[in-house]
Design an enzyme around this catalytic site. Structure first.
Site, PDB file in Angstrom:
ATOM      1  N   LYS A 212       5.285  -5.044  12.535  1.00 14.26           N
ATOM      2  CA  LYS A 212       5.889  -4.333  11.805  1.00 14.26           C
ATOM      3  C   LYS A 212       5.887  -2.975  13.396  1.00 14.26           C
ATOM      4  CE  LYS A 212       5.512  -1.055   7.680  1.00 14.26           C
ATOM      5  NZ  LYS A 212       3.832  -0.486   6.996  1.00 14.26           N
TER       6      LYS A 212
ATOM      7  N   SER B 167       6.690   0.146   1.603  1.00 13.41           N
ATOM      8  CA  SER B 167       7.531   0.135   3.452  1.00 13.41           C
ATOM      9  C   SER B 167       7.897  -1.086   4.124  1.00 13.41           C
ATOM     10  CB  SER B 167       7.212   1.589   4.446  1.00 13.41           C
ATOM     11  OG  SER B 167       5.680   0.967   4.819  1.00 13.41           O
TER      12      SER B 167
ATOM     13  N   SER C 258       2.165  -0.386   0.124  1.00 14.85           N
ATOM     14  CA  SER C 258       3.341  -1.382   1.140  1.00 14.85           C
ATOM     15  C   SER C 258       3.525  -2.478   1.762  1.00 14.85           C
ATOM     16  CB  SER C 258       3.708  -0.522   3.310  1.00 14.85           C
ATOM     17  OG  SER C 258       4.034   0.545   2.653  1.00 14.85           O
TER      18      SER C 258
END
Ligand code: GLN
Length: 462
Positions: free
Chosen positions: A65, A140, A164
């Site tokens: 990420k 996310s 997330s």
């Protein structure tokens, strides 16, 4: 894409150590889902040539990420304010994966600064759900979830503050684990809400997820909140089953607002666990009704403080300016997107003199009660079961203009975050042709118990 443990076994047995990573990087560079922010095929080749071929993750391609630091690589948190920024050091979890032979193939798209539940808050456009491109992948960490769901990589790292990893794992049909708070060093994770943040993995299956979690877990002197709890053999834990275990379905997470197809998949999951020898109970945890409100005070409060560092002076682009105030105002109003600005304003308000007692302190009190209630329940039963999300993957755009509807996506995931306990999302069937995730929450440090039960659920699919 082969499983991580198959790739690592092949490389340890003498197979070409770079071939999986190069193939993954090429696929990532061409992916049609906007799952990646950055892929550098040459850098992948260079890493692969020096990989540890004896490691537990030898030759395994992984994606990170865009809020995890890796020396010399971009780290932009999908925000304009960090455009052009490159990380000066590698975080502990990423270093541990690399030491075990993993090859980082790229950086994945995310909601800006990890604030969101659909990846639509990225400054670089949304990621599409590989299972249905008109749907959101969740967020996310949507880019990492999509990269695993699309078969580009067997493993990817995301971060959890309130769901997330579990939420996008559920919506993309992959496995996502939030380890116990303190289990994985936060050194190298861009801070959002420090008392909640945990680096968390996605895997194509439960065993790969167990393997990568074990590799990156454990005490780190560079993170004062990392814990010295021993890391177990979590791959072996996947074979333990659930015979003799008590698993309680949380009644607050049934009924109202839960799609019928999601509810049906959960009922099938209950039956499956019962057939495997678990005792299934129902439990009411009334404080969970306040968890979302509590989270959306505490997380923005901490974020407003953590994000104060982005002032265009220490990070990112520095604009021309005539006085001291101007660069702050320009960079923060142009560099941060609307959701990040909303959270900073909300958090600053909740912490300001005269309001801190009324909002922030009350939320802290509530957080303690939520934790106590969950701990008391888990002193009596081994695991708690809920759907990971009330709905399957929603259409892109459906919640983007409505922050409250978006926040509701996290209603079942925030309790474990507030309590610091581990929780896993594992695919448990389909509704309307889209995946449903079952969430299991466990006692602090009992990742083993989560892996054991999740492996039973996984084996019961197909
Ligand atoms: N969706 C939640 C939020 O927007 C959780 C985010 C996260 O876990 N990083 O805050």
């Amino acid at each position: 894409m082969s499983r991580a443990r198959e790739i690592a076994a092949a490389v340890r047995g003498g197979a070409d150590k770079g071939s999986w990573a190069l193939a993954a990087a090429e696929k990532a560079a061409k992916n049609p889902y906007n799952a990646f922010r950055h892929v550098d095929v040459e850098a992948v080749a260079a890493q692969a040539s020096v990989v540890n071929r004896e490691g537990l993750l030898a030759g395994v391609p992984i994606a990170l990420k865009d809020n995890l630091t890796d020396v010399g690589q971009p780290c932009g948190c999908s925000s304009k304010i960090l455009e052009g920024y490159r990380a000066p050091y590698t975080g502990t979890a990423v270093q541990r994966l690399r030491d075990a032979g993993a090859v980082v193939i790229g950086r994945t798209n995310m909601d800006e600064f990890a604030m969101g539940s659909s990846t639509e808050n990225s400054a670089y456009g949304p990621t599409r759900n590989p299972l249905n491109e008109s749907r959101a992948p969740g967020g996310s960490s949507g880019g990492s979830a999509a990269a695993v769901a699309a078969g580009i990589v067997p493993l990817a790292l995301g971060s959890e503050t309130g769901g997330s990893v579990r939420q996008p794992a559920a919506l993309c049909g992959v496995v996502g684990l939030k380890p116990t708070y303190g289990r994985v060093s936060r050194y190298g994770l861009v801070s959002f809400a420090s008392s909640l943040d945990v680096i968390s993995p996605f895997g194509a299956d439960v065993r790969d997820t167990a393997l990568v979690t074990a590799v990156m877990s454990g005490y780190d002197p560079l993170d004062a909140t990392s814990a010295a709890e021993p890391v177990g053999d979590w791959l072996a834990a996947c074979d333990r089953g659930v015979a003799g275990k008590t698993i309680a379905v949380v009644t607050e997470c049934e009924g109202d607002g839960v799609e019928p197809g999601v509810q049906a998949a959960l009922h099938r999951t209950e039956a499956l666990l019962r057939a495997a020898g678990a005792t299934i109970e129902r439990i009411s945890l009334p404080t969970l009704r306040s968890a979302l409100a509590c989270y959306y005070l505490i997380a923005p409060a901490e974020a407003s403080s953590n994000l104060a560092r982005y002032d265009s002076i220490r990070f990112g682009q520095r604009p021309d300016a005539k006085d001291l105030l101007e660069p702050y105002q320009h960079s923060r109003s142009e560099g941060f997107g609307p959701e990040v600005q909303r959270r900073i304003i909300l958090g600053t308000f909740a912490l300001s003199a005269g309001y801190a007692d009324r909002y922030y302190q009350r939320a802290q009190g509530l957080r303690r009660r939520i934790r106590e209630e969950l701990e008391a329940a888990l002193a009596r039963v081994d695991l708690l079961l809920t759907p990971t999300t009330p709905t399957v993957a929603f259409p892109l755009g459906a919640r983007a203009q409505d922050p409250l509807a978006m926040y509701l996506s996290d209603i079942f995931t925030v309790p474990a975050s507030l309590a610091g306990i581990p929780a896993i999302s594992v695919p448990c069937g389909l509704s309307e042709g889209l995946p449903v995730g079952a969430q299991l929450m466990g006692r602090a440090w009992d990742e083993a118990g989560l892996f054991a039960a999740a492996a039973v659920i996984e084996a019961g699919q197909s």
